[in-house]
Each structure stands twice: as C-alpha cells, then as structure tokens.
Design an enzyme around this catalytic site. Structure first.
Site, PDB file in Angstrom:
ATOM      1  N   LYS A 176      41.844  -6.395  33.952  1.00 21.97           N
ATOM      2  CA  LYS A 176      41.602  -7.781  34.147  1.00 21.97           C
ATOM      3  C   LYS A 176      42.974  -8.204  35.000  1.00 21.97           C
ATOM      4  O   LYS A 176      43.981  -8.478  34.592  1.00 21.97           O
ATOM      5  CB  LYS A 176      41.708  -8.307  32.886  1.00 21.97           C
ATOM      6  CG  LYS A 176      40.676  -9.601  32.741  1.00 21.97           C
ATOM      7  CD  LYS A 176      41.323 -10.745  33.535  1.00 21.97           C
ATOM      8  CE  LYS A 176      42.439 -11.329  33.107  1.00 21.97           C
ATOM      9  NZ  LYS A 176      42.770 -12.479  34.128  1.00 21.97           N
ATOM     10  N   GLU A 252      54.600  -5.435  28.155  1.00 24.66           N
ATOM     11  CA  GLU A 252      55.765  -5.328  29.370  1.00 24.66           C
ATOM     12  C   GLU A 252      55.773  -6.825  29.260  1.00 24.66           C
ATOM     13  O   GLU A 252      55.061  -7.576  30.048  1.00 24.66           O
ATOM     14  CB  GLU A 252      55.622  -4.586  30.424  1.00 24.66           C
ATOM     15  CG  GLU A 252      55.531  -3.116  30.136  1.00 24.66           C
ATOM     16  CD  GLU A 252      55.559  -2.272  31.260  1.00 24.66           C
ATOM     17  OE1 GLU A 252      55.908  -0.990  31.283  1.00 24.66           O
ATOM     18  OE2 GLU A 252      55.107  -2.716  32.567  1.00 24.66           O
ATOM     19  N   CYS A 286      60.151  -9.841  36.729  1.00 27.22           N
ATOM     20  CA  CYS A 286      60.463  -9.970  35.466  1.00 27.22           C
ATOM     21  C   CYS A 286      62.147  -9.354  34.947  1.00 27.22           C
ATOM     22  O   CYS A 286      62.651  -9.812  34.151  1.00 27.22           O
ATOM     23  CB  CYS A 286      59.574  -9.177  34.250  1.00 27.22           C
ATOM     24  SG  CYS A 286      59.445  -7.450  34.943  1.00 27.22           S
ATOM     25  N   GLU A 388      63.256 -18.438  29.897  1.00 26.99           N
ATOM     26  CA  GLU A 388      62.723 -17.527  31.055  1.00 26.99           C
ATOM     27  C   GLU A 388      62.204 -18.785  32.058  1.00 26.99           C
ATOM     28  O   GLU A 388      61.251 -19.497  31.693  1.00 26.99           O
ATOM     29  CB  GLU A 388      61.691 -16.525  30.864  1.00 26.99           C
ATOM     30  CG  GLU A 388      61.638 -15.767  32.303  1.00 26.99           C
ATOM     31  CD  GLU A 388      60.240 -14.995  31.995  1.00 26.99           C
ATOM     32  OE1 GLU A 388      59.240 -15.291  31.321  1.00 26.99           O
ATOM     33  OE2 GLU A 388      60.272 -13.762  32.340  1.00 26.99           O
TER      34      GLU A 388
HETATM   35  P1  NAD Z   1      50.668 -14.373  31.621  1.00 21.15           P
HETATM   36  O1  NAD Z   1      50.912 -13.930  30.335  1.00 21.15           O
HETATM   37  O2  NAD Z   1      50.099 -16.000  31.934  1.00 21.15           O
HETATM   38  O3  NAD Z   1      49.238 -13.929  32.379  1.00 21.15           O
HETATM   39  C1  NAD Z   1      49.142 -12.390  32.384  1.00 21.15           C
HETATM   40  C2  NAD Z   1      47.918 -11.851  32.281  1.00 21.15           C
HETATM   41  O4  NAD Z   1      47.216 -12.153  31.016  1.00 21.15           O
HETATM   42  C3  NAD Z   1      46.844 -12.566  33.098  1.00 21.15           C
HETATM   43  O5  NAD Z   1      45.881 -11.389  33.729  1.00 21.15           O
HETATM   44  C4  NAD Z   1      46.054 -13.644  32.283  1.00 21.15           C
HETATM   45  O6  NAD Z   1      44.792 -13.922  32.878  1.00 21.15           O
HETATM   46  C5  NAD Z   1      46.031 -12.781  31.110  1.00 21.15           C
HETATM   47  N1  NAD Z   1      46.125 -13.620  29.822  1.00 21.15           N
HETATM   48  C6  NAD Z   1      46.356 -14.934  29.612  1.00 21.15           C
HETATM   49  N2  NAD Z   1      46.334 -15.316  28.297  1.00 21.15           N
HETATM   50  C7  NAD Z   1      45.533 -14.422  27.830  1.00 21.15           C
HETATM   51  C8  NAD Z   1      44.872 -14.125  26.526  1.00 21.15           C
HETATM   52  N3  NAD Z   1      44.761 -15.167  25.686  1.00 21.15           N
HETATM   53  N4  NAD Z   1      44.170 -13.024  26.337  1.00 21.15           N
HETATM   54  C9  NAD Z   1      43.958 -12.064  27.365  1.00 21.15           C
HETATM   55  N5  NAD Z   1      44.632 -12.119  28.441  1.00 21.15           N
HETATM   56  C10 NAD Z   1      45.170 -13.304  28.790  1.00 21.15           C
HETATM   57  O7  NAD Z   1      51.908 -13.908  32.677  1.00 21.15           O
HETATM   58  P2  NAD Z   1      51.922 -14.407  34.315  1.00 21.15           P
HETATM   59  O8  NAD Z   1      52.282 -15.918  34.458  1.00 21.15           O
HETATM   60  O9  NAD Z   1      50.576 -14.074  34.915  1.00 21.15           O
HETATM   61  O10 NAD Z   1      53.112 -13.553  34.684  1.00 21.15           O
HETATM   62  C11 NAD Z   1      54.508 -13.898  34.540  1.00 21.15           C
HETATM   63  C12 NAD Z   1      54.986 -13.463  33.366  1.00 21.15           C
HETATM   64  O11 NAD Z   1      54.928 -12.098  33.213  1.00 21.15           O
HETATM   65  C13 NAD Z   1      56.396 -13.654  33.045  1.00 21.15           C
HETATM   66  O12 NAD Z   1      56.955 -13.935  31.645  1.00 21.15           O
HETATM   67  C14 NAD Z   1      57.297 -12.270  33.509  1.00 21.15           C
HETATM   68  O13 NAD Z   1      58.726 -12.198  32.836  1.00 21.15           O
HETATM   69  C15 NAD Z   1      56.188 -11.315  32.924  1.00 21.15           C
HETATM   70  N6  NAD Z   1      56.216 -10.053  33.285  1.00 21.15           N
HETATM   71  C16 NAD Z   1      56.865  -9.039  32.871  1.00 21.15           C
HETATM   72  C17 NAD Z   1      57.048  -7.567  33.261  1.00 21.15           C
HETATM   73  C18 NAD Z   1      57.494  -6.544  32.545  1.00 21.15           C
HETATM   74  O14 NAD Z   1      57.353  -5.481  32.987  1.00 21.15           O
HETATM   75  N7  NAD Z   1      58.245  -6.789  31.417  1.00 21.15           N
HETATM   76  C19 NAD Z   1      56.620  -7.618  34.455  1.00 21.15           C
HETATM   77  C20 NAD Z   1      56.110  -8.555  35.287  1.00 21.15           C
HETATM   78  C21 NAD Z   1      55.855  -9.972  34.926  1.00 21.15           C
HETATM   79  O1  6OD Z   2      58.858  -1.249  38.652  1.00 18.94           O
HETATM   80  C1  6OD Z   2      57.991  -1.157  37.811  1.00 18.94           C
HETATM   81  O2  6OD Z   2      57.623  -0.046  37.234  1.00 18.94           O
HETATM   82  C2  6OD Z   2      57.828  -2.238  36.919  1.00 18.94           C
HETATM   83  N1  6OD Z   2      57.029  -1.945  35.560  1.00 18.94           N
HETATM   84  C3  6OD Z   2      58.335  -3.343  37.377  1.00 18.94           C
HETATM   85  C4  6OD Z   2      58.205  -4.694  36.749  1.00 18.94           C
HETATM   86  C5  6OD Z   2      58.639  -5.801  37.281  1.00 18.94           C
HETATM   87  C6  6OD Z   2      58.250  -7.015  36.813  1.00 18.94           C
HETATM   88  O3  6OD Z   2      58.152  -7.978  37.275  1.00 18.94           O
END
Ligand code: NAD
Ligand code: 6OD
Length: 484
Positions: A176, A252, A286, A388
């Site tokens: 998804k 993550e 992130c 954040e």
């Molecule tokens: P989000 O949590 O809003 O959405 C992520 C995904 O989850 C989307 O596909 C969304 O449709 C889905 N989703 C949302 N609510 C849901 C639910 N109730 N049930 C199932 N699926 C659901 O995140 P975003 O705004 O798309 O991304 C930004 C965030 O992601 C930031 O907080 C960022 O730090 C984090 N992030 C973390 C990492 C990591 O590796 N730690 C990497 C990239 C992004």
């Molecule tokens: O480099 C990766 O494998 C990874 N998971 C990066 C995540 C970045 C966050 O936005």
C-alpha cells in the site's frame, strides 16, 4: 487523463472510486488514482495467499535470487520511466532522484538477492543427558503474506527496501503506497511481470489509511505480518489494529535527529554535511537533522556558513538539473511546516534565514514550495526543538562541553539517527556510542551499507531492518533437532 490502477494477481484492476494524483511542483493533476475498496484488498490478499502455495515459496533461494536480479535489471532498463514517475509524484529534483531513489531501488533487489544466497542458519551440536548427542539446525521459512505500507518521501526506495527482502525470503506481498505517491509502485508491477515473478506474488492496493486500503490491509486476518514506514502516530494506530490478529510488525517511524559539531571538525566538510542533512529532499527524510548543536568556539562562524549554504540552495523546478530543493509533498504538509515557522516566532526564536514561501512568478507559484530555514535562540523545551517538522528547517544551538552536547542530543522521545562532526577519532567513537538512536554517522550522513541494521528506538520505531535483520523479520525459523 492517465489512470493509475491497482495491481492484483497479475492484473491492473479498477476500484469503485478515484482520487487525484497531484504534482507538488505546480499543483496540477497528473493522474486519477483508483482507490481499492475492501473487496479489492480481499482479492489482493487472497491472490497473495494462493501464490504462497505456488512455485514462488517453494523455489530454491538461487531461483528467487535470480528473479530479484531480473527485477533490478528491469528497473535499470526503465530508469527514465521511474525517474519521470517519481519526480511527477514527489516534486523531488531530478539530480537527486537520479542519484538516490532509482539506483537504490535496483540496489535493494540486488543486495537482498546476494544476501539470501549466502545466508546460513544456526546449528548446534548438543550433548544429551544420556551421554549421546543431537544436532540442531534452523530452517528459514517464509512468514506468509506480508502487508507493506510506505510513505511518500522516498516512495520507490522505501517500498523496494521492504519488498526485496520479503520476496527474497519467499513471501508474497500486498503493498500500500502512499496516496500521495502511487505511481512507482504500479510501474514496479510491470517490472515484476517482465522479470517473470509469478502472478499474485506482488500486489498493490491504492488508497488512504484509515477507512481505506491501509486499514483494510492491517485488519486483514489473512495477512501474516505488517512492515510499515511512516509517522509514529500512524504506527501506534496500526499497532492497535494488528493486536487482535497478533501480527508481527516492523516499524520505521519518525525522527527529531541531532547533528553535533565539535570545534575540532573539518569545518568545510561539517558545513556541507550538516547542510545536506538538514535540506536534502526539502528536509523530508526521516534521517534529516532538525537539531544542530555546535561548540561555542565555532558557533558564530558555523551559523554564518550554514546560512550562506542555505541561501545558495537553488529552489526551483524538479526538472532543472541545477535544482537543489523541490517543493514539499502537498499543500497540507506545507501548512503544517508553516505552522511550525509561525510557532518558532511565537516561541521566541531568532530567524537566521528563510521562514516563508518563495515567489517565482510562474507556474511554480501553484506548487508547495517553502524556503530553507534556520532558527536559533530557542530553549531546548520549545516545541519546535522537540517535535518532528519534516521540512527544510533546523534549530541551531551552542554547547560548552561534550557532556552537554550528548545530553541535549539524547533529550528526545525519538531515537532514529545522529551525526557527529569531529576530527578527534576517540571522541567520534566515544560520543557515537552514547547516542540513544539506531544509526549514528561520524563525519558523514545517510551513507548507507544495506547490510547494516537500520531502525530506531523510542518513537522512532520497532525492530531493525537491513541485512540479516531483514531476513530475520521476513522469515520464520523452524529449529530441527535430531538425536544422533
Ligand atoms: P503516514 O504515517 O501519514 O503515512 C504512511 C503510510 O501509512 C501511507 O501509505 C498512509 O496511507 C498509511 N496509513 C496512514 N494511516 C493508516 C492507518 N490507520 N492504517 C494503515 N495505513 C495507514 O506518513 P507520511 O506522512 O506518509 O510520511 C512521513 C513520516 O514518515 C514522517 O514521520 C517520517 O519521519 C516517517 N518516515 C520514517 C522513515 C524511517 O525509516 N524511520 C522513513 C521515511 C519516513
Ligand atoms: O536507506 C534506507 O534504507 C532507508 N530506510 C532510509 C529511510 C529514510 C527515511 O526517510
């Protein structure tokens, strides 16, 4: 108008409703996306379950690895298509997507193909109480149907980071992607066909989270595990949903990462590295640093240099090879980041640079651009320093001693990544080992080796992926004990 359809059991399938896919660079609608309803998610999970009983899960690791190499080759053969689709969905600069996102997609498949071929398993020669012996060895088996839910910031990179090891272990997946960035997940479906991955092994359902495809997938009783990247709050919601069916999760999540700059650093290198860690992908990684701590002796000089770097960034069209910063992902995300710019003023921050929205006097004014921004002067308790933001913005503060820097960096509910800038090797090791995070970089940032553990602590995640950690999450071990 182009349509982006779901991919279920090897077919592109239309759902009952549609929503627009918006280009963040100019606000234009680039496609209509077909939303998966409950019955389509059921069909995708059913196809994935059926495929588990087919050739894929029974294939030898060599055969599966060969298939993953073919997927990597197919991505590279269609490099420009992936580049165009990813840029249109995200607005990220072409130079960035060409050096990071698309190459990493291919690299993810190759890395986990290599790994699954060479992965061993534990074995023990055991003494029994009757003076005899037994042999124990563990056999790796697929987890089953894995639900893969990913965000919009690095859509293809993060999706393939999870799909590649899941497939390497013999699982089938229902993916998804974010509602903001559906295109490359669907393009990848074509590569799966080309690479002769059996139908039903890779499925994509499109839509939103709550009350839509994301929630239908996490609730589904026939999904065996959920791997999720996204916001910490969404992680908490998903955790509640999966509790009733006891699915294992890999999360993550968000970060509020610190960069610590010591006076003995290589100054130019540190300015360049910190600037990259704050502004890359318009701060929508992130791992980006939103808190920068600089030793007093070089504080003023460092702020001046970072300000110059921020002001020299070329904010512009994603299609221009010289663009450093594209737009934010959406109007609503820009509203959120601007609300933090406002909050910074209310909390009493001093603006070093930026703080607003750039003007172009062309179509880009309909995009979701924002200025790269630096603040100083806030107390560590300020919300801008604690929460954040996920934009091209940092707060920069001075420190006196190593202990003080460590204490400030660790004072966070998040614990994803940190970077340390110093020429003192011993200090680099010492400080790095005291960071309460999952990943610490010394004199570099976002330098990746795909075999290493990746993940966060606290609000930043549950578990680790990367290398053997991914293989261990995406498989079940069956220990076999034989009395000899
Ligand atoms: P989000 O949590 O809003 O959405 C992520 C995904 O989850 C989307 O596909 C969304 O449709 C889905 N989703 C949302 N609510 C849901 C639910 N109730 N049930 C199932 N699926 C659901 O995140 P975003 O705004 O798309 O991304 C930004 C965030 O992601 C930031 O907080 C960022 O730090 C984090 N992030 C973390 C990492 C990591 O590796 N730690 C990497 C990239 C992004
Ligand atoms: O480099 C990766 O494998 C990874 N998971 C990066 C995540 C970045 C966050 O936005």
């Amino acid at each position: 108008m182009k349509s982006i359809l779901n991919y279920v059991d090897g077919e592109f399938v239309r759902g009952k409703r549609e929503f627009p896919d918006i280009n963040p660079a100019d606000g234009s609608v680039i496609a209509q996306v077909s939303e998966a309803d409950q019955s389509l998610v059921d069909a995708a999970v059913c196809a994935a379950r059926a495929a588990l009983r087919g050739d894929w899960s029974r294939a030898s690791t060599r055969e599966r690895a060969a298939a993953l190499y073919r997927v990597a080759d197919a991505i590279e053969a269609r490099f420009d298509c992936f580049l165009t689709a990813e840029i249109a969905d995200t607005g990220k600069p072409i130079a960035l997507a060409a050096r990071l996102d698309v190459p990493r997609a291919a690299a993810n498949f190759r890395a986990f193909a290599d790994l699954i071929k060479s992965a061993g398993s534990e074995s023990f020669h055991t003494d029994t109480s009757e003076g005899k012996a037994a042999l124990n060895y563990a056999v790796r088996k697929p987890l089953g149907v894995v639900g893969v839910i990913v965000p919009w910031n690095l859509p293809l990179l993060l999706l393939t980071w999870k799909v590649a090891p899941a497939l390497a272990c013999g699982n089938t997946v229902v993916v998804k992607p974010s509602e903001e960035t559906p295109a490359t997940a669907i393009l990848l479906a074509e590569m799966m066909k080309e690479a002769q991955i059996p139908d039903g092994v890779y499925n994509v359902v499109l839509g939103f989270g709550a009350g839509s495809a994301g929630e239908f997938l996490t609730q589904h009783p026939d999904v065996n595990a959920i791997t999720f990247t996204g916001e910490s709050e969404t992680g908490a919601t998903i955790m509640k949903t999966v509790a009733s069916t006891l699915k294992p999760v890999s999360f993550e999540l968000g970060g509020k990462n610190a960069a610590i700059v010591f006076a003995d650093c290589d100054f130019e290198d540190a300015v360049n590295g910190v600037a990259e860690s704050v502004f890359l992908n318009t701060g929508q990684v992130c791992l980006c640093a939103e808190r920068v701590y600089v030793e007093y002796a070089i504080f003023d000089r460092f702020i001046d240099a970072l300000k110059k770097r921020a002001e020299a960034l070329h904010v512009g069209s994603p299609l221009d090879q010289t663009t450093d910063l594209g737009p934010l992902i959406s109007a609503s995300h820009r509203e959120k980041v601007l609300s933090y710019y406002k909050l910074a003023r209310e909390e009493g921050a001093t603006l070093v640079t930026g703080g607003g929205v750039p003007r172009f006097d062309n179509a880009l004014d309909h995009g979701f651009y924002i200025q790269p921004t630096i603040y100083r002067g806030l107390p560590e308790s300020a919300r801008v320093v604690k929460e954040e933001i996920f934009g091209p913005v940092c707060h920069i503060a001075p420190f006196d001693s190593e202990e003080e820097a460590i204490a400030m960096a660790n004072d966070s509910k998040y614990g994803l990544a940190a970077s340390i800038w110093t020429s003192n090797l011993k200090r680099g090791h010492r400080v790095a080992q005291r960071m309460n995070v999952g990943i610490t970089w010394v004199n570099c940032w976002f330098l990746r080796d795909l075999r290493t553990p990746f993940g966060g602590i606290g609000l930043s995640g549950i578990g680790r992926e990367g290398g053997m950690h991914s293989l261990n999450f995406y498989s079940e071990l069956n220990n076999v004990c034989i009395r000899l």
